[in-house]
Design a protein around this motif. Structure first.
Motif, PDB file in Angstrom:
ATOM      1  N   GLY A 139      45.140 176.868  12.492  1.00  0.00           N
ATOM      2  CA  GLY A 139      43.939 176.979  13.316  1.00  0.00           C
ATOM      3  C   GLY A 139      43.955 178.103  14.319  1.00  0.00           C
ATOM      4  O   GLY A 139      42.932 178.765  14.544  1.00  0.00           O
ATOM      5  N   ARG A 144      43.225 181.386  12.561  1.00  0.00           N
ATOM      6  CA  ARG A 144      41.814 181.386  12.141  1.00  0.00           C
ATOM      7  C   ARG A 144      40.900 181.680  13.330  1.00  0.00           C
ATOM      8  O   ARG A 144      39.953 182.459  13.227  1.00  0.00           O
ATOM      9  N   ASP A 147      30.586 177.234  11.870  1.00  0.00           N
ATOM     10  CA  ASP A 147      30.148 176.092  11.068  1.00  0.00           C
ATOM     11  C   ASP A 147      29.906 176.429   9.602  1.00  0.00           C
ATOM     12  O   ASP A 147      29.610 175.545   8.799  1.00  0.00           O
ATOM     13  N   PRO A 201      30.760 177.110   5.834  1.00  0.00           N
ATOM     14  CA  PRO A 201      31.890 176.858   4.926  1.00  0.00           C
ATOM     15  C   PRO A 201      32.554 178.146   4.429  1.00  0.00           C
ATOM     16  O   PRO A 201      33.751 178.158   4.138  1.00  0.00           O
ATOM     17  N   LEU A 251      36.980 180.269   9.614  1.00  0.00           N
ATOM     18  CA  LEU A 251      37.600 179.034  10.100  1.00  0.00           C
ATOM     19  C   LEU A 251      37.885 178.051   8.970  1.00  0.00           C
ATOM     20  O   LEU A 251      38.701 177.141   9.118  1.00  0.00           O
ATOM     21  N   TRP A 252      37.195 178.233   7.836  1.00  0.00           N
ATOM     22  CA  TRP A 252      37.293 177.238   6.763  1.00  0.00           C
ATOM     23  C   TRP A 252      37.775 177.798   5.440  1.00  0.00           C
ATOM     24  O   TRP A 252      38.191 177.032   4.562  1.00  0.00           O
ATOM     25  N   ARG A 253      37.750 179.095   5.243  1.00  0.00           N
ATOM     26  CA  ARG A 253      38.088 179.669   3.934  1.00  0.00           C
ATOM     27  C   ARG A 253      39.562 179.447   3.592  1.00  0.00           C
ATOM     28  O   ARG A 253      40.439 179.772   4.399  1.00  0.00           O
TER      29      ARG A 253
END
Length: 297
Positions: free
Chosen positions: A232, A235, A268, A270, A274-276
């Motif tokens: 985290g 990211r 936010d 996808p 932050l999410w990849r």
């Protein structure tokens, strides 16, 4: 590139900048520790590492490297030098929290005007700060003049742009990072051209250090690698980095690349960093060193 010396004025979000620079130091911690060990070793070869009494961190930002240097040179007073009082406040808080408050000092300085006020030092570290001064050779001359005989100057100024995504990320046109590199070089050239006293120089840093009267003592490149999947903190640093790129490159971006960057920086989305699952972090930072001849003066 560290941005905190690129701007002058009271409209800067110092708090946001401090957070970004602290995250950057955290992400780069393995390289920074290795670089500090290398500097210690360069001085240790002639028995000087224990004799280091005063260290300068020029362009110190919020003081992460200042505190690292204080731990690596435990007998030294380490001085954080920066133009920003809010960033120096962060340095003082960090030093207290890490139990280094007795040895870490701060000095507010506007460079290059205050180069002569730095005082003598055994080690001077400066990362991504000299390129924000119009006359880079003049800046190195001023830093060299502050070194005590046998002292060491370390300049982290070059390397390779970070890589953090595949060539084709499934949104926008493939090859985003290569296009950003081109825009960043143009932005950087424009920034340098607009600096007071801007002077063109061949950026051969060992040769520039030699012209400053020092003896080059080695150049090393340090890799920073965080593999996918990222944790985290890396990211979040990447998200801050992309937000900074969006702001800096602004109008230079075409509509497609701007939209892609906005999605990547969206906390936010996808498809955002932050999410990849395919986001990684790889960068290379080059540090140039030189010594002041012990017979100097």
């Amino acid at each position: 590139m560290s941005a905190h010396h690129a701007h002058h004025g009271d409209d800067i979000d110092w708090e946001g900048m401090a957070t970004h620079l602290e995250r950057k130091a955290e992400v780069n911690a393995p390289y920074l520790r290795a670089a500090a060990d290398w500097l210690h070793g360069l001085l240790g070869a002639d028995g000087r590492s224990g004799a280091v009494d005063r260290v300068l961190d020029v362009g110190s930002g919020p003081g992460a490297v200042t505190c690292l240097l204080a731990r690596r040179f435990p007998s030294a007073r380490v001085v954080a030098v920066d133009q920003s009082e809010p960033l120096l406040d962060r340095t003082r808080s960090r030093a207290e929290a890490e139990g280094l408050g007795g040895r870490v000092e701060t000095l507010r300085a506007d460079l290059p005007d205050d180069l002569g006020a730095l005082g003598a030092a055994d080690v001077i570290w400066s990362s991504q700060a000299v390129h924000h001064l119009g006359d880079q050779q003049g800046a190195l001359d001023g830093l060299a003049a502050a070194l005590r005989p046998g002292g060491l100057l370390a300049i982290a100024e070059t390397g390779l742009p970070p890589r953090f995504l595949p060539r084709d990320i499934g949104i926008g046109r493939p090859g985003l990072q290569a296009r950003l590199d081109v825009l960043w070089e143009e932005f950087f050239a424009d920034m340098r051209a607009g600096l007071p006293g801007s002077t063109e120089v061949v950026e051969d840093w060992p040769a520039m250090l030699a012209r400053a009267g020092l003896v080059p003592s080695g150049t090393r490149t340090f890799l920073t690698e965080h593999q996918a999947p990222l944790d985290g903190r890396v990211r979040e640093f990447l998200r801050l980095h992309l937000t900074h790129v969006l702001g800096a490159l602004g109008e230079g971006l075409d509509a497609g690349d701007r939209a892609t960057l906005e999605r990547l920086a969206d906390p936010d989305a996808p498809a955002g960093v932050l999410w990849r699952p395919d986001a990684f972090y790889l960068s290379a930072t080059t540090v140039h060193t030189a010594r002041a001849c012990t017979a100097r003066g």
